[in-house]
Structures are given as structure tokens and as C-alpha cells.
Write a protein that holds these residues in place. Structure first.
Motif, short mmCIF file in Angstrom:
data_model
loop_
_atom_site.label_atom_id
_atom_site.label_comp_id
_atom_site.label_asym_id
_atom_site.label_seq_id
_atom_site.Cartn_x
_atom_site.Cartn_y
_atom_site.Cartn_z
N THR A 87 84.43 115.85 71.18
CA THR A 87 85.61 115.99 71.22
C THR A 87 86.56 115.53 72.38
N ASP A 88 87.93 115.08 72.30
CA ASP A 88 88.74 114.84 73.57
C ASP A 88 88.78 116.54 74.03
N GLN A 89 89.08 117.42 73.60
CA GLN A 89 89.09 118.60 74.06
C GLN A 89 87.51 118.83 74.86
N GLU A 90 86.50 118.83 74.58
CA GLU A 90 85.26 119.02 74.93
C GLU A 90 85.12 118.41 76.22
N GLN A 124 82.47 123.97 72.42
CA GLN A 124 83.18 124.73 73.41
C GLN A 124 82.23 125.87 74.11
N ARG A 146 83.00 104.70 70.53
CA ARG A 146 84.07 104.62 70.55
C ARG A 146 84.73 103.40 70.94
N THR A 171 90.03 109.44 76.56
CA THR A 171 90.05 110.59 77.15
C THR A 171 88.93 110.75 78.34
N TRP A 181 80.19 121.56 65.07
CA TRP A 181 81.39 121.13 65.44
C TRP A 181 82.09 121.62 66.59
N ASP A 182 81.91 122.70 66.85
CA ASP A 182 82.22 123.24 68.03
C ASP A 182 81.33 123.51 69.01
N ASP A 202 80.21 108.79 73.62
CA ASP A 202 81.46 109.72 73.89
C ASP A 202 82.36 108.78 74.72
N LYS A 245 76.40 114.62 66.83
CA LYS A 245 77.87 115.28 67.00
C LYS A 245 78.25 114.49 68.32
#
Length: 396
Positions: A249-252, A223, A303, A276, A220-221, A272, A246
Motif C-alpha cells: 500500500t502507499d502507507q507501507e 506494517q 501500477r 507514492t 493485507w497488513d 509497487d 500482495k
């Protein structure tokens, strides 16, 4: 006379190195001929041409590695540059990789493997192929998710010991493509530090592994991995990173774009693509000219933004490769051949008779400098008319 001199000069040139395919199951009486040919080869392809037991394959592999080692010792001019280990050859990494002789001239190594690869196996390759420029490790079409002995037996202390064996950096390695690699953060960090001049790095469908309990970590992370790449790969020109099962995410996605602000070529999984990523690509108008979108796992939904959104918003794109992303005939229908508006389609999925209305300018592509486009063209609704599709596609 000048022509004669030119001919004589050409005639005394050494024979060109030739590719040599080793079937891995040569009879004993064929080894002498193979030994006479292999010293000429700079391309060596090793493949299995018939089904054999794993023990027989390992014995054949060991015999071939001994022969290559002998040729290296006997013929100093032997310069093997490209090796491709094809499907069925790599059956037990912990046994086979240590038997690989030191190949100082090897520049390209490709491995088609049938089971999971631990990132620790890279260190065995680095020690034996110190001048690699390109390393590609990908699964075969019959690849199985099977643990190998090294991955299942290593603990954190074993990993530290193997990592500490690496002496010289891989200063020539520019391209590293690794599919479905099991990684731990310490080993990945050392791998990246060992390759300080990487320009192309592709980590596709990566698994995160925990040595302490021999289990996979829920991804899940992403980063920490993204941060490692951003810190230790300052010369990257192309990066692709996807985790197993997986979506980033938008942050990644934002972190990848921020870590590498000068890329001209971007590579992501098609799953992906979202607002973003599109917003970030719009800011690269002075350099971001190439976009690759790969399908990692076909069953995962994409998406919301589509291929149409990319073509209609990223005006600076020159090369777009998204072979498995779909562009619909209806979205190309600028002249309203089929009835552009969804209101012109009834609930049963068939077109209404009324086709009044002007061209739909909403779907005009913005990237007028596009030179390369790989995509899949399909129809959105159930009404199939090949003649109308031809009018839309080719404007004829």
C-alpha cells in the motif's frame, strides 16, 4: 639470483583450495577418493546427478555429512568456506539440517530448495554455521508449495523452545536473501535480533504463518513486518520486501522510505511502482542513485506509472535495473518518426498518414548521469516497422 629465489618461494606454496562437486550418489568404492579430495576443497557443491528415491538421498546425505565431520576432526586445517546445496538435495529439512556438522569457517551458504521454508529453519543453520557472511535460500524452477514436517507440526511452545536455543549472535552475517519464506512475527523478530549487522536483506514473496491454527494469514497488513525490520536492522544498506500475492500500500511504501532515510540503493517489486514511490524517490536526490525493480509475479498488473515516468522524473538515478518493465518505441520517438501523439493513431491501431508536428519533448529523460539501464523495449500498438524502430533506438 633474485629471480631464482622468487621461483623457489613460489614453488613451495601450498596447493590452492579447489572446488569439489559431490554428486550425492557416489558408489561406496568412490568414497575413499572423495575423502582424499574433500579436505582440499573450500567450495563444495552438492547436487543430484540422477533421479533417486528420497530414502536413498537421505542416506547419501547422512554419509556425506559424517565424512565432512570426520575430515574436520582429522584435519584441523580443513576450512570449508562455500557450500551450495543444489536442486534435489534438500528433501526433508527436519532430518537433514540437524545432521549438518558445525562448520566454523563457512562464510557462504546457498540452498536451492523444493518446498516452503519455515523461518525456524534459519536457527538450525545459525547454530551450525556461526560465522556465515552470506545466506541465500531460493526456490528451484520445479519448486512445489509443500509443507515440510517442521512447519506442520510446530506449535507456539515448540517455536519458543527453538528460539531460546539460539545463544551467540550472527555478527558476521551481512547478506540474507530469502525467497518464499513462511514467517511468524516472533520468529522473525528473533531472526533479525540474531543478525545485528545485516547490510543487505531481501525477503521476497513472503508468507505470513499462524502457528495456532497452522494457516496462512491474509497479508493485507505488512506494517508489523516492516516495523520489525526498521527497528532491528539499523545498519541496512539495501532492503527488498514483498509479500506473496500482495501489492504494497502507499502507507507501507512510505513507511519503508521513512524507516531507512539514508539508503543509496532501493529495491521494490515492479508492481509497487506508483505515484507514492516516485514521489519518495524524488526526495533522495543527494543519495538515492540505484533502483532495482523485480517482477515477483508476472500475472499481476503494474501500477499506472511506467518505466518512462521513472526515467523522466528521477534525475539523480545512476543505475536502474528493471529488466521486465517495458519501455515503448513510441515513447522514445522524440523526433516524431512514428507519430508521437496518440491522436495520430486511428481506432484500428494503425498510424494516420498525417505526420505533421514537431518533436515530442515530454518524454526526454531527466537522468543524464545514467550508467546502467536494464529494461525491455517493445512497441505499444500493432504497427511494427523494424526500420523505423532502429531509427528511434539508435538515431541513425
Amino acid at each position: 639470483m633474485a629471480g631464482t629465489q622468487a621461483f623457489l618461494k613460489y614453488s613451495v606454496q601450498e596447493p590452492r583450495p579447489v572446488p569439489f562437486i559431490w554428486p550425492l550418489c557416489l558408489p561406496d568404492n568412490g568414497n575413499h577418493a572423495a575423502r582424499g579430495l574433500i579436505h582440499l576443497a573450500h567450495n563444495l557443491t552438492i547436487r543430484v546427478i540422477q533421479s533417486k528415491l528420497a530414502t536413498d538421498l537421505l542416506a547419501s546425505w547422512a554419509a556425506m555429512m559424517r565424512m565432512i565431520s570426520d575430515v574436520i576432526l582429522e584435519r584441523r586445517q580443513f576450512k570449508l568456506r562455500n557450500v551450495h546445496l543444489m536442486e534435489g538435495v534438500v528433501v526433508n529439512l527436519t532430518i537433514q539440517l540437524p545432521q549438518l556438522p558445525v562448520l566454523p569457517y563457512l562464510t557462504t551458504l546457498k540452498v536451492d530448495r523444493e518446498n516452503w521454508w519455515d523461518v525456524m529453519h534459519l536457527f538450525a543453520i545459525f547454530k551450525r554455521c556461526p560465522n556465515l557472511e552470506e545466506l541465500i535460500i531460493k526456490p528451484t524452477w520445479t519448486a512445489r508449495y509443500v509443507h515440510d514436517n517442521l512447519s506442520s507440526q510446530l506449535d507456539l511452545r515448540d517455536e519458543d523452545a527453538l528460539v531460546n536455543e539460539i545463544q551467540a549472535p550472527m555478527i558476521r552475517l551481512r547478506t540474507c536473501i530469502l525467497y518464499e519464506m513462511m514467517v511468524t512475527l516472533p520468529a522473525l523478530m528473533v531472526s533479525l535480533e540474531t543478525c545485528p549487522r545485516l547490510s543487505d536483506l531481501m525477503l521476497i514473496n513472503t508468507f505470513r504463518f499462524n502457528r495456532s491454527d497452522h494457516r496462512f494469514i491474509q497479508l493485507w497488513d505488512q506494517q508489523p513486518i516492516i516495523n520489525l525490520i526498521g527497528t532491528h536492522c539499523p545498519t541496512l544498506k539495501k532492503l527488498h520486501y514483498t509479500a506473496h500475492d500482495k501489492v504494497l500500500t502507499d502507507q507501507e511504501i512510505t513507511s519503508i522510505l521513512e524507516h531507512f532515510p539514508v539508503f543509496e540503493e532501493y529495491s521494490f517489486a515492479d508492481r509497487d511502482v506508483g505515484p507514492t514511490l516516485l514521489a519518495g524517490l524524488r526526495t533522495t536526490t543527494d543519495r538515492g542513485t540505484t533502483l532495482h525493480l523485480y517482477t515477483i509475479q508476472a500475472h499481476q498488473p503494474q501500477r499506472l506509472p511506467t518505466l518512462r515516468d521513472i526515467l523522466c522524473t528521477c534525475a539523480h538515478l545512476i543505475h536502474l535495473r528493471a529488466l521486465n518493465m517495458e519501455y515503448y518505441h513510441e515513447d522514445m520517438d522524440l523526433n516524431d518518426v512514428r507519430g508521437q501523439n496518440m491522436s495520430r493513431w486511428n481506432l484500428s491501431g494503425h498510424r494516420n498518414r498525417d505526420k505533421a508536428g514537431g518533436p515530442n519533448r515530454q518524454h526526454v529523460w531527466a537522468c543524464r548521469g545514467l550508467r546502467t539501464l536494464h529494461m525491455t523495449v517493445r512497441y505499444r500498438l500493432a504497427d511494427i516497422n523494424s526500420s523505423e524502430n532502429a531509427l528511434i533506438m539508435f538515431d541513425s
